[in-house]
Enzyme design. Structure first.
Site, short mmCIF file in Angstrom:
data_model
loop_
_atom_site.label_atom_id
_atom_site.label_comp_id
_atom_site.label_asym_id
_atom_site.label_seq_id
_atom_site.Cartn_x
_atom_site.Cartn_y
_atom_site.Cartn_z
N TYR A 6 0.87 -1.05 0.01
CA TYR A 6 0.03 0.05 0.02
C TYR A 6 0.70 1.11 0.01
CZ TYR A 6 -3.40 3.42 1.31
OH TYR A 6 -4.26 4.64 1.29
N LYS A 86 4.86 4.62 16.52
CA LYS A 86 3.62 4.60 15.57
C LYS A 86 2.92 3.16 15.82
CE LYS A 86 1.88 5.56 10.94
NZ LYS A 86 0.90 4.53 10.88
N LYS A 285 8.97 5.35 8.86
CA LYS A 285 8.52 4.01 8.77
C LYS A 285 9.72 3.05 8.81
CE LYS A 285 4.49 3.06 7.77
NZ LYS A 285 3.77 3.19 6.73
N CYS A 379 11.17 -27.92 28.50
CA CYS A 379 11.93 -26.96 28.24
C CYS A 379 12.97 -27.23 27.34
CB CYS A 379 12.35 -26.04 29.40
SG CYS A 379 13.37 -24.71 29.03
N CYS A 382 16.43 -26.27 29.89
CA CYS A 382 16.82 -26.81 31.02
C CYS A 382 15.92 -28.14 31.05
CB CYS A 382 16.49 -25.94 32.16
SG CYS A 382 14.53 -25.70 32.46
N CYS A 402 16.03 -21.18 34.68
CA CYS A 402 16.60 -21.75 33.67
C CYS A 402 17.43 -20.73 32.67
CB CYS A 402 15.11 -21.77 32.78
SG CYS A 402 15.47 -22.33 30.88
#
Length: 639
Positions: A6, A86, A285, A379, A382, A402
């Site tokens: 756009y 923004k 941007k 996990c 760990c 961890c």
């Protein structure tokens, strides 16, 4: 259509119309501010049009913007700029009469929006009545409603389970949620709100944009994080480069940084371009782009709260001018909902993200060799058994020690509002981790000045200041420590409630789920998380080490000396050692009050480095001005 496409087409159209003005027509997208309101919702005319922002896609365009506006008002160059993320959400306007919310509307076409007041009332960030008394009698407060990424993931999970199509992105989902005819649906979505502008003809405390944000906070709003003022556009360019890496840690989408001329008195002089864009603001941007590449592997990292976050290992590809090889997948449910498989060709974007995100698979390129990803039950760092609360989208590692949780956990522990250790930001923590000096939060209190001075980039002064800040953090109350520990569901407010109820760490650690849940404002889900946290042997060991280092394990009682009782203070500028939040906490703890504006009722203005217009106002009104040391003397004079 993706934002990047756009923006590219819009810029192309602008260039065509600039070269061939006769082709510019009244209904061109370049002449419109927003979309025409077409629903059955009641229409509302804004007092002042809600404008769109012009865009700068690189630093050269940002500098060209300053050159243009400086030709109109030269003072902008020396007046500084305000920087704000923004937010990629839905713009709304809130009308307050005598401090009470009366009307809330969408932006619509910029002139006429749609009334969505019942829906806005369901958003907890929007005060129904403003705090304090120093606000204009009649005004519009403008800002952005957004869909937190965590809530968005949960909503899409529910839609997939119900056999419905998941929403494409948080921005569209936020806009659609606001326009529901049934407010209960809006309430369920968990929308949030950030304000950034006050539209009124009446005078109020702020004389600069960065002060507007301070005033909004004093009225009870929550403003977007990481906003700050810079003195020049050169500083702005540097700051924007530092803000972009923060995006993956935020719970909202942002596609750039808004740069605003800080002085409000210059805004009317600069005016509006073509009835569509204010000259005094522009959006810098971030480089958005979509590329297609192969997903080789899905790995998992662990955040500070133990949240397991999947990410993609990619065939290196250039996205937004940068070659990338990893991209976030947000959460396991979205991997399943989007049917992302190992070996897929995937679309990748850098839409506001330094670590890009995977949009989804290109299904028509599948060969049949792709493999489904299996959500881990342990996990990956760990080996602890993974937890998945029934009411949440995220999976968690419960082990606070961890190694995967360490980096973000230490950054959070040292942050403002937690232990407030100045000088211990992300880069420093990374350096301390890489040198194995800090592997968990207790290690912070074992650092010596000699160790710090031996590290690259640590001068004697910086090392001294950090050691002093670490030592000062030991005096922070129990409520700050509870928040700093990163217990799931325990934010700053809940931490204060628990600290006030139980008084000490030992008492809280012995409490049952029922006893914690009996705390006003704390429900069973939070109570279960708290008791579970203290039930983990690793967590109890960490707390024992913190106690050995002399941290405060109690909460001050409400009584005692109140040397600032009946006194009112205003803070301006950056204080040498205290954050603004900490200074406010100390003043209020001593019985005083902190306001955002200087008046005849102000006892003193606390002045730091780079003070704003409040200092001049204090001098004009004959109000006392003191520095940080003077404030601390007043607080301790009768303690």
């Amino acid at each position: 259509m993706a934002d990047a496409e756009y923006d590219r087409l819009f810029r192309e159209l602008q260039n065509i119309e600039e070269r061939y003005p006769t082709l510019r027509v009244a209904d061109s997208p370049t002449q419109r501010i927003g979309a025409e309101p077409v629903s059955s919702l009641t229409k509302h005319r804004h007092r002042v049009p809600m404008l769109s922002l012009g865009n700068a896609f690189d630093d050269d365009e940002l500098l060209a913007w300053e050159t243009r506006i400086a030709k109109i008002v030269p003072e902008v160059v020396s007046g500084g700029y305000s920087l704000e993320f923004k937010i990629d959400g839905a713009a709304i306007s809130l009308t307050y009469e005598d401090g009470v919310l009366s009307i809330a509307t969408t932006r619509g076409n910029g002139t006429i929006g749609e009334q969505i007041t019942p829906n806005i009332r369901t958003i907890p960030d929007v005060p129904l009545k403003l705090q304090g008394e120093e606000w204009p009698r009649s005004m519009e407060i403008r800002g952005e409603v957004y869909f937190p990424l965590s809530n968005f993931a949960a909503l899409n999970r529910q839609r997939v389970q119900a056999g419905e199509q998941p929403f494409a992105n948080p921005r569209n989902a936020a806009a659609g949620s606001l326009r529901q005819l049934d407010p209960s649906i809006t309430r369920q979505r968990g929308l949030r709100f950030f304000p950034f502008h006050v539209e009124t003809t009446e005078p109020f405390a702020a004389r600069a944009q960065h002060e507007v944000l301070e005033v909004l906070e004093s009225w009870g709003f929550r403003v977007a994080p990481h906003h700050h003022r810079v003195n020049s556009l050169t500083e702005a360019v540097t700051a924007i480069a530092q803000l972009e890496p923060l995006l993956p840690s935020l719970d909202f989408e942002a596609d750039g940084v808004v740069v605003k001329v800080d002085r409000l008195d210059l805004h009317p002089e600069l005016g509006v371009v073509g009835g569509r864009e204010p000259r005094w603001a522009i959006a810098r941007k971030f480089a958005p782009e979509v590329a297609v590449t192969k997903l080789h592997e899905i790995r998992v990292n662990v955040g500070r709260t133990g949240a397991l976050n999947p990410y993609a290992v990619l065939e290196p590809v250039e996205v937004g001018g940068v070659t990338v090889s990893t991209a976030t997948l947000h959460n396991f449910d979205l991997v399943e909902a989007k049917d992302i498989r190992i070996g897929d060709e995937v679309e990748v974007t850098r839409a506001g993200e330094v670590i890009p995100q995977v949009l989804g698979p290109v299904r028509d390129r599948r060969t049949g060799q792709e493999r489904q990803f299996v959500t881990p039950d342990r996990c990956p760092v760990c080996g602890a058994a993974v937890e998945h609360p029934a009411d949440e989208v995220m999976y968690y590692c419960p082990n606070v020690t961890c190694p995967g949780r360490m980096l973000e956990a230490v950054i959070h522990f040292a942050s403002r509002g937690a232990m407030d250790i100045r000088g211990l930001g992300g880069q420093r923590v990374t350096q301390l981790r890489d040198t194995k000096l800090v592997l968990d939060v207790a290690d912070i209190y074992e650092l010596s000045q000699a160790q710090l001075e031996s590290l690259e980039g640590f001068a004697i002064k910086a090392a001294t200041q950090l050691i002093e800040a670490i030592e000062a953090s030991k005096t922070r109350p129990l409520s700050s420590l509870l928040f700093a520990l990163g217990i799931r569901h325990v934010g700053a407010t809940v931490a204060r409630l628990l600290a006030a109820k139980f008084g000490s760490m030992d008492t809280l650690m012995k409490a049952t789920v029922e006893e914690v849940a009996a705390t006003e404002g704390v429900g069973p889900i939070i109570a279960d998380a708290v008791v579970h946290f203290f039930g983990e042997p690793e967590n109890r060991g960490l707390i024992e080490r913190l106690q050995q280092h002399g941290l405060t394990f109690t909460e001050p009682e409400g009584g005692g000396a109140k040397p600032l009782a009946g006194q009112t203070f205003v803070i301006t500028g950056t204080l040498p050692t205290l954050s603004r939040d900490r200074a406010k906490e100390l003043i209020e703890g001593a019985g005083g009050r902190v306001t955002s504006s200087v008046s005849k009722k102000t006892t003193a203005v606390v002045v730091g480095e780079s003070p704003g217009s409040k200092l001049n106002r204090a001098r004009d009104m004959g109000v006392d001005t003191i520095d940080e040391a003077g404030l601390l003397r007043r607080i301790t004079s009768h303690a």
